[in-house]
Motif scaffolding. Structure first.
Motif, PDB file in Angstrom:
ATOM      1  N   PRO A  30       0.803  -1.227   0.000  1.00 48.18           N
ATOM      2  CA  PRO A  30       0.000   0.000   0.000  1.00 48.18           C
ATOM      3  C   PRO A  30       0.836   1.277   0.000  1.00 48.18           C
ATOM      4  CG  PRO A  30      -0.925  -1.593   1.517  1.00 48.18           C
ATOM      5  CD  PRO A  30       0.397  -2.154   1.062  1.00 48.18           C
ATOM      6  N   GLU A  31       2.008   1.239   0.644  1.00 50.47           N
ATOM      7  CA  GLU A  31       2.856   2.426   0.699  1.00 50.47           C
ATOM      8  C   GLU A  31       3.417   2.781  -0.674  1.00 50.47           C
ATOM      9  OE1 GLU A  31       3.230   4.365   3.446  1.00 50.47           O
ATOM     10  OE2 GLU A  31       1.656   3.043   4.204  1.00 50.47           O
ATOM     11  N   GLU A  32       3.405   1.828  -1.584  1.00 44.88           N
ATOM     12  CA  GLU A  32       3.973   2.062  -2.908  1.00 44.88           C
ATOM     13  C   GLU A  32       2.902   2.356  -3.960  1.00 44.88           C
ATOM     14  OE1 GLU A  32       6.334  -1.366  -3.704  1.00 44.88           O
ATOM     15  OE2 GLU A  32       7.792  -0.932  -2.114  1.00 44.88           O
ATOM     16  N   ILE A  33       1.644   2.400  -3.535  1.00 45.29           N
ATOM     17  CA  ILE A  33       0.566   2.715  -4.473  1.00 45.29           C
ATOM     18  C   ILE A  33       0.572   4.218  -4.739  1.00 45.29           C
ATOM     19  CG2 ILE A  33      -1.934   2.739  -4.839  1.00 45.29           C
ATOM     20  CD1 ILE A  33      -2.109   0.261  -3.079  1.00 45.29           C
ATOM     21  N   THR A  34       0.768   4.588  -5.967  1.00 43.24           N
ATOM     22  CA  THR A  34       0.853   6.001  -6.341  1.00 43.24           C
ATOM     23  C   THR A  34      -0.480   6.507  -6.870  1.00 43.24           C
ATOM     24  OG1 THR A  34       1.522   5.482  -8.612  1.00 43.24           O
ATOM     25  CG2 THR A  34       3.283   5.681  -6.954  1.00 43.24           C
ATOM     26  N   THR A  35      -0.612   7.813  -6.871  1.00 43.40           N
ATOM     27  CA  THR A  35      -1.837   8.395  -7.431  1.00 43.40           C
ATOM     28  C   THR A  35      -1.935   8.117  -8.927  1.00 43.40           C
ATOM     29  OG1 THR A  35      -0.666  10.517  -7.638  1.00 43.40           O
ATOM     30  CG2 THR A  35      -2.045  10.203  -5.694  1.00 43.40           C
ATOM     31  N   SER A  36      -0.793   7.992  -9.588  1.00 42.27           N
ATOM     32  CA  SER A  36      -0.835   7.672 -11.018  1.00 42.27           C
ATOM     33  C   SER A  36      -1.358   6.256 -11.234  1.00 42.27           C
ATOM     34  CB  SER A  36       0.553   7.835 -11.640  1.00 42.27           C
ATOM     35  OG  SER A  36       1.480   6.953 -11.044  1.00 42.27           O
ATOM     36  N   ALA A  37      -0.995   5.332 -10.326  1.00 35.74           N
ATOM     37  CA  ALA A  37      -1.495   3.962 -10.440  1.00 35.74           C
ATOM     38  C   ALA A  37      -2.996   3.918 -10.175  1.00 35.74           C
ATOM     39  CB  ALA A  37      -0.758   3.053  -9.462  1.00 35.74           C
ATOM     40  N   ILE A  38      -3.443   4.700  -9.191  1.00 34.53           N
ATOM     41  CA  ILE A  38      -4.880   4.751  -8.886  1.00 34.53           C
ATOM     42  C   ILE A  38      -5.645   5.307 -10.082  1.00 34.53           C
ATOM     43  CG2 ILE A  38      -6.643   5.732  -7.373  1.00 34.53           C
ATOM     44  CD1 ILE A  38      -4.404   5.908  -5.206  1.00 34.53           C
ATOM     45  N   ALA A  39      -5.133   6.414 -10.636  1.00 29.41           N
ATOM     46  CA  ALA A  39      -5.790   7.043 -11.786  1.00 29.41           C
ATOM     47  C   ALA A  39      -5.816   6.091 -12.979  1.00 29.41           C
ATOM     48  CB  ALA A  39      -5.064   8.337 -12.147  1.00 29.41           C
ATOM     49  N   ALA A  40      -4.706   5.368 -13.193  1.00 33.19           N
ATOM     50  CA  ALA A  40      -4.654   4.429 -14.319  1.00 33.19           C
ATOM     51  C   ALA A  40      -5.671   3.306 -14.141  1.00 33.19           C
ATOM     52  CB  ALA A  40      -3.243   3.854 -14.438  1.00 33.19           C
ATOM     53  N   ARG A  41      -5.829   2.850 -12.899  1.00 35.55           N
ATOM     54  CA  ARG A  41      -6.807   1.794 -12.608  1.00 35.55           C
ATOM     55  C   ARG A  41      -8.218   2.276 -12.942  1.00 35.55           C
ATOM     56  NH1 ARG A  41      -5.824  -3.602 -10.657  1.00 35.55           N
ATOM     57  NH2 ARG A  41      -7.780  -4.397  -9.840  1.00 35.55           N
ATOM     58  N   MET A  42      -8.455   3.561 -12.713  1.00 35.85           N
ATOM     59  CA  MET A  42      -9.771   4.142 -12.960  1.00 35.85           C
ATOM     60  C   MET A  42      -9.928   4.630 -14.396  1.00 35.85           C
ATOM     61  SD  MET A  42      -9.967   6.433  -9.496  1.00 35.85           S
ATOM     62  CE  MET A  42     -11.579   7.153  -9.921  1.00 35.85           C
ATOM     63  N   LYS A  43      -8.820   4.567 -15.170  1.00 33.13           N
ATOM     64  CA  LYS A  43      -8.800   5.092 -16.542  1.00 33.13           C
ATOM     65  C   LYS A  43      -9.074   6.591 -16.549  1.00 33.13           C
ATOM     66  CE  LYS A  43      -9.994   0.757 -18.863  1.00 33.13           C
ATOM     67  NZ  LYS A  43      -9.850  -0.095 -17.682  1.00 33.13           N
ATOM     68  N   LEU A  44      -8.423   7.281 -15.597  1.00 38.77           N
ATOM     69  CA  LEU A  44      -8.513   8.730 -15.494  1.00 38.77           C
ATOM     70  C   LEU A  44      -7.110   9.335 -15.514  1.00 38.77           C
ATOM     71  CD1 LEU A  44     -11.044   9.254 -12.543  1.00 38.77           C
ATOM     72  CD2 LEU A  44     -11.533   9.481 -14.985  1.00 38.77           C
ATOM     73  N   THR A  45      -7.026  10.639 -15.678  1.00 39.34           N
ATOM     74  CA  THR A  45      -5.763  11.337 -15.487  1.00 39.34           C
ATOM     75  C   THR A  45      -5.595  11.640 -14.006  1.00 39.34           C
ATOM     76  OG1 THR A  45      -6.753  13.531 -15.722  1.00 39.34           O
ATOM     77  CG2 THR A  45      -6.015  12.420 -17.752  1.00 39.34           C
ATOM     78  N   GLN A  46      -4.361  11.915 -13.569  1.00 43.54           N
ATOM     79  CA  GLN A  46      -4.150  12.294 -12.181  1.00 43.54           C
ATOM     80  C   GLN A  46      -4.906  13.572 -11.840  1.00 43.54           C
ATOM     81  OE1 GLN A  46       0.390  11.654 -12.173  1.00 43.54           O
ATOM     82  NE2 GLN A  46      -0.176  11.457 -10.024  1.00 43.54           N
ATOM     83  N   GLY A  47      -4.964  14.488 -12.802  1.00 41.68           N
ATOM     84  CA  GLY A  47      -5.694  15.736 -12.569  1.00 41.68           C
ATOM     85  C   GLY A  47      -7.159  15.483 -12.278  1.00 41.68           C
ATOM     86  N   PHE A  50      -7.502  14.123  -8.724  1.00 42.94           N
ATOM     87  CA  PHE A  50      -7.336  15.136  -7.684  1.00 42.94           C
ATOM     88  C   PHE A  50      -8.502  16.119  -7.618  1.00 42.94           C
ATOM     89  CE2 PHE A  50      -2.665  14.099  -7.837  1.00 42.94           C
ATOM     90  CZ  PHE A  50      -2.614  13.641  -6.527  1.00 42.94           C
ATOM     91  N   ARG A  51      -9.380  16.080  -8.590  1.00 46.31           N
ATOM     92  CA  ARG A  51     -10.602  16.896  -8.478  1.00 46.31           C
ATOM     93  C   ARG A  51     -11.549  16.293  -7.440  1.00 46.31           C
ATOM     94  NH1 ARG A  51     -10.083  17.628 -14.153  1.00 46.31           N
ATOM     95  NH2 ARG A  51     -11.574  15.961 -14.639  1.00 46.31           N
ATOM     96  N   HIS A  52     -11.386  15.002  -7.166  1.00 45.19           N
ATOM     97  CA  HIS A  52     -12.248  14.324  -6.199  1.00 45.19           C
ATOM     98  C   HIS A  52     -11.562  14.130  -4.854  1.00 45.19           C
ATOM     99  CE1 HIS A  52     -15.096  13.543  -9.422  1.00 45.19           C
ATOM    100  NE2 HIS A  52     -14.077  13.153 -10.168  1.00 45.19           N
ATOM    101  N   PHE A  53     -10.247  14.009  -4.867  1.00 43.63           N
ATOM    102  CA  PHE A  53      -9.448  13.903  -3.644  1.00 43.63           C
ATOM    103  C   PHE A  53      -8.286  14.877  -3.775  1.00 43.63           C
ATOM    104  CE2 PHE A  53     -11.470   9.690  -3.716  1.00 43.63           C
ATOM    105  CZ  PHE A  53     -11.872   9.568  -2.394  1.00 43.63           C
ATOM    106  N   PRO A  54      -8.272  15.961  -3.008  1.00 42.10           N
ATOM    107  CA  PRO A  54      -7.242  16.990  -3.189  1.00 42.10           C
ATOM    108  C   PRO A  54      -5.823  16.528  -2.881  1.00 42.10           C
ATOM    109  CG  PRO A  54      -8.536  17.415  -1.209  1.00 42.10           C
ATOM    110  CD  PRO A  54      -9.233  16.328  -1.956  1.00 42.10           C
ATOM    111  N   THR A  55      -5.674  15.496  -2.020  1.00 42.99           N
ATOM    112  CA  THR A  55      -4.350  14.998  -1.645  1.00 42.99           C
ATOM    113  C   THR A  55      -4.382  13.480  -1.547  1.00 42.99           C
ATOM    114  OG1 THR A  55      -4.777  15.047   0.743  1.00 42.99           O
ATOM    115  CG2 THR A  55      -3.912  17.077  -0.260  1.00 42.99           C
TER     116      THR A  55
END
Length: 209
Positions: A30-47, A50-55
């Motif tokens: 879990p410590e290595e899960i990045t926001t880019s990985a989360i966004a990729a899983r959701m098929k979204l951009t990081q931007g 971050f519109r839904h979670f500011p940090t």
């Protein structure tokens, strides 16, 4: 991605992000899960994420809220379906183990948050979950003691701590071996020993009267 997927309501998108983290944590640190990985899983951009979670901390807080709501709702439902307090405890125990088997990333996230040396909203949420869970155990154990099912001198706090400790032990073995089937098979036998210990205490008290 469909047009509908592009325009999900904010609450649904936040829930999707949380579920993405839970799924990623099942096979990754879990410590290595990045926001880019989360966004990729959701098929979204990081931007867009971050519109839904500011940090990132806000994402982890959302994850801990998800875990808390679903786990407590499950054990409340299972315990509430039983009229006997010992049966309620067993239902909670087995239901909790099933929850972990279904969401193997959850214990990894919990351990990571509780080991965090700093104070974060997610860590506070994880600690509150444990406290709320323990309070439910104390209420059921106290009810069993009041009904005479358990001995009047039962140490309620110790009995609740042991219950949680048994689950944590099974979860640790699950993390070591990666075998949810083994954890589910062991759970009823482990609880049977716990229950026998509680009831034996009640029998011992009756024998002294």
């Amino acid at each position: 991605m469909t047009q509908r997927a592009k325009h999900l309501p904010s609450d649904e998108r936040r829930a999707e992000a949380v579920e993405a983290v839970v799924e990623l944590a099942a096979s990754a640190n879990p410590e290595e899960i990045t926001t880019s990985a989360i966004a990729a899983r959701m098929k979204l951009t990081q931007g867009a994420l971050f519109r839904h979670f500011p940090t990132k901390d806000a994402i982890w807080q959302g994850v801990m809220e998800w875990v808390s709501e679903r786990l407590l709702a499950r054990i409340d439902r299972l315990a509430g379906a039983e009229s006997d307090p010992l049966a309620a405890l067993k239902a909670m125990f087995l239901g909790h183990v099933d929850f972990i088997a279904e969401h193997p990333g959850v214990p990894r996230m919990m351990v990571g948050q509780l080991q965090n040396t700093g104070e974060t909203p997610a860590k506070r949420m994880a600690r509150t979950l444990v406290e709320n869970y323990a309070n439910r155990l104390r209420r059921i154990l106290s009810a069993a003691r009041a009904e005479g099912v358990l001995p009047p001198d039962l140490d309620i706090d110790a009995a609740a701590a042991l219950f949680l400790g048994m689950i944590q032990g099974l979860v640790m073995q699950h993390l070591i071996h990666g075998d949810s089937a083994r954890m589910r098979a062991d759970a009823p036998r482990v609880f049977a020993i716990y229950r026998a210990g509680l009831v034996a205490g009640a029998t011992a008290v009756e024998g002294r009267t």
